[in-house]
Design a protein around this motif. Sequence first.
Motif, PDB file in Angstrom:
ATOM      1  N   HIS A  35       3.440  -3.567  -3.857  1.00  0.00           N
ATOM      2  CA  HIS A  35       4.824  -3.520  -4.345  1.00  0.00           C
ATOM      3  C   HIS A  35       5.784  -2.999  -3.284  1.00  0.00           C
ATOM      4  CE1 HIS A  35       4.850   0.888  -4.847  1.00  0.00           C
ATOM      5  NE2 HIS A  35       3.645   0.781  -5.365  1.00  0.00           N
ATOM      6  N   ALA A  36       7.055  -3.279  -3.492  1.00  0.00           N
ATOM      7  CA  ALA A  36       8.111  -2.808  -2.607  1.00  0.00           C
ATOM      8  C   ALA A  36       8.133  -1.286  -2.576  1.00  0.00           C
ATOM      9  CB  ALA A  36       9.466  -3.335  -3.091  1.00  0.00           C
ATOM     10  N   SER A  66       8.600  -5.678   1.018  1.00  0.00           N
ATOM     11  CA  SER A  66       8.211  -6.777   0.124  1.00  0.00           C
ATOM     12  C   SER A  66       7.653  -7.976   0.874  1.00  0.00           C
ATOM     13  CB  SER A  66       9.415  -7.209  -0.717  1.00  0.00           C
ATOM     14  OG  SER A  66       9.855  -6.170  -1.546  1.00  0.00           O
ATOM     15  N   ARG A  67       8.285  -8.348   1.975  1.00  0.00           N
ATOM     16  CA  ARG A  67       7.773  -9.481   2.741  1.00  0.00           C
ATOM     17  C   ARG A  67       6.425  -9.146   3.375  1.00  0.00           C
ATOM     18  NH1 ARG A  67      10.630 -13.740   4.480  1.00  0.00           N
ATOM     19  NH2 ARG A  67       9.866 -13.524   6.611  1.00  0.00           N
ATOM     20  N   SER A  85       8.233  -7.472  -5.898  1.00  0.00           N
ATOM     21  CA  SER A  85       9.109  -7.551  -4.743  1.00  0.00           C
ATOM     22  C   SER A  85      10.517  -7.059  -5.068  1.00  0.00           C
ATOM     23  CB  SER A  85       9.182  -9.007  -4.251  1.00  0.00           C
ATOM     24  OG  SER A  85      10.180  -9.166  -3.270  1.00  0.00           O
ATOM     25  N   ALA A  86      11.166  -6.434  -4.082  1.00  0.00           N
ATOM     26  CA  ALA A  86      12.560  -6.005  -4.233  1.00  0.00           C
ATOM     27  C   ALA A  86      13.517  -7.183  -4.171  1.00  0.00           C
ATOM     28  CB  ALA A  86      12.913  -4.970  -3.165  1.00  0.00           C
ATOM     29  N   ASP A 149      11.169  -6.400   5.158  1.00  0.00           N
ATOM     30  CA  ASP A 149      11.654  -5.689   3.983  1.00  0.00           C
ATOM     31  C   ASP A 149      13.029  -6.202   3.561  1.00  0.00           C
ATOM     32  OD1 ASP A 149      11.783  -3.706   2.000  1.00  0.00           O
ATOM     33  OD2 ASP A 149      12.760  -2.300   3.351  1.00  0.00           O
ATOM     34  N   LYS A 197       9.708  -0.262   6.378  1.00  0.00           N
ATOM     35  CA  LYS A 197      10.337  -0.286   5.057  1.00  0.00           C
ATOM     36  C   LYS A 197      11.273   0.902   4.909  1.00  0.00           C
ATOM     37  CE  LYS A 197       6.496   2.018   2.558  1.00  0.00           C
ATOM     38  NZ  LYS A 197       5.594   2.233   3.705  1.00  0.00           N
ATOM     39  N   TYR A 270      14.908  -8.047  -8.538  1.00  0.00           N
ATOM     40  CA  TYR A 270      13.488  -7.835  -8.245  1.00  0.00           C
ATOM     41  C   TYR A 270      12.637  -8.863  -8.989  1.00  0.00           C
ATOM     42  CZ  TYR A 270      14.387  -3.171  -6.229  1.00  0.00           C
ATOM     43  OH  TYR A 270      14.807  -2.128  -5.450  1.00  0.00           O
TER      44      TYR A 270
END
Length: 324
Positions: A35-36, A66-67, A85-86, A149, A197, A270
């Motif tokens: 997770h972000a 996230s990426r 993901s954000a 990110d 991040k 998100y």
Amino acid sequence: MQAKLYRQIILSLICFLLLATASWAENKEIITIFHAGSLSVPFAEIEKAFEEQYPQYNVQREASGSRAAARKITDIKKPADVMASADYKVIDNLMIPDNAKFNAQFATNEMAIAFTGKAKYADQITAENWPQIFLKEGVKVGHSDPNMDPCGYRSMLVTKLAEDYYKMPGLFDQLFGYGDSFQNGEENSAKVIVRPKETDLLGLIEAGMYDYLYIYKSVAEQHNLKYLTLPEEVSLKSAKFADQYKKATFQINGKKPGEWITKKGGPMVYGITVAENNICPANKEGAVLFVKFVLSEQGQAIMKKNGQGVIAPAIVTGDSSILY
């Protein structure tokens, strides 16, 4: 003699209970969540509440940009059950259709400028003058890596939007000088600090290693940082400014080397999905339960408690049949 026997019996019972507990814990089904970083605090609470409701599962979380989280699944083939993901578009762009079948848009946020009392001009900075403060000599600014990110490329988009809103053409180039895309190692270390991040930068700002941080408002609140609430025309918060947000663009790495994705400004949303790489049936069942818990009223209440907006009901695209 009798006391010694009692002690031996008690020790034996303790050992038995410890072994039984360990054995029971080992038999739990593990659910691996990527997770972000900005979800670390709310997901820690969600993990606890989920395991109380479903004690047969052991949730193990791994935070990253996230990426970066998506690429661990798609490129490295690291086993995961859930990806949150954000930016919901990370799931669309990097995971669907091979590594995810659906995408649930479930939460919102907004960009802010965080700082501490140690920051230069901390007593002068406002939501009206922060671009001028950022350009002052000696002021150092932090942002996360745009290629890893969403908070990183959103930092770029916010700065580009600020050029127009504050009528400061050239602000982006004066502050960053990245051009249309960010390449690792190109930042001016005298002015800018970059980490994978946004949460990697929190300890450094609290230690006074730099002055101001582009960050999500929820994260600033969770870590008790001072922050500026930015105008909605800049903060990527409001759907009513979606057309204006689109005017800001920035390029990030695509799925393959040499490919690029052009990110456009947009309201922050998100996404969450069940990952499809090497997942076993038992874990898929737990993964679905976890996603449904996040989307439930209880999960949404935890998100709101931690400073994030929620999308209720969630907007689900793709093949969401496993959720129903």
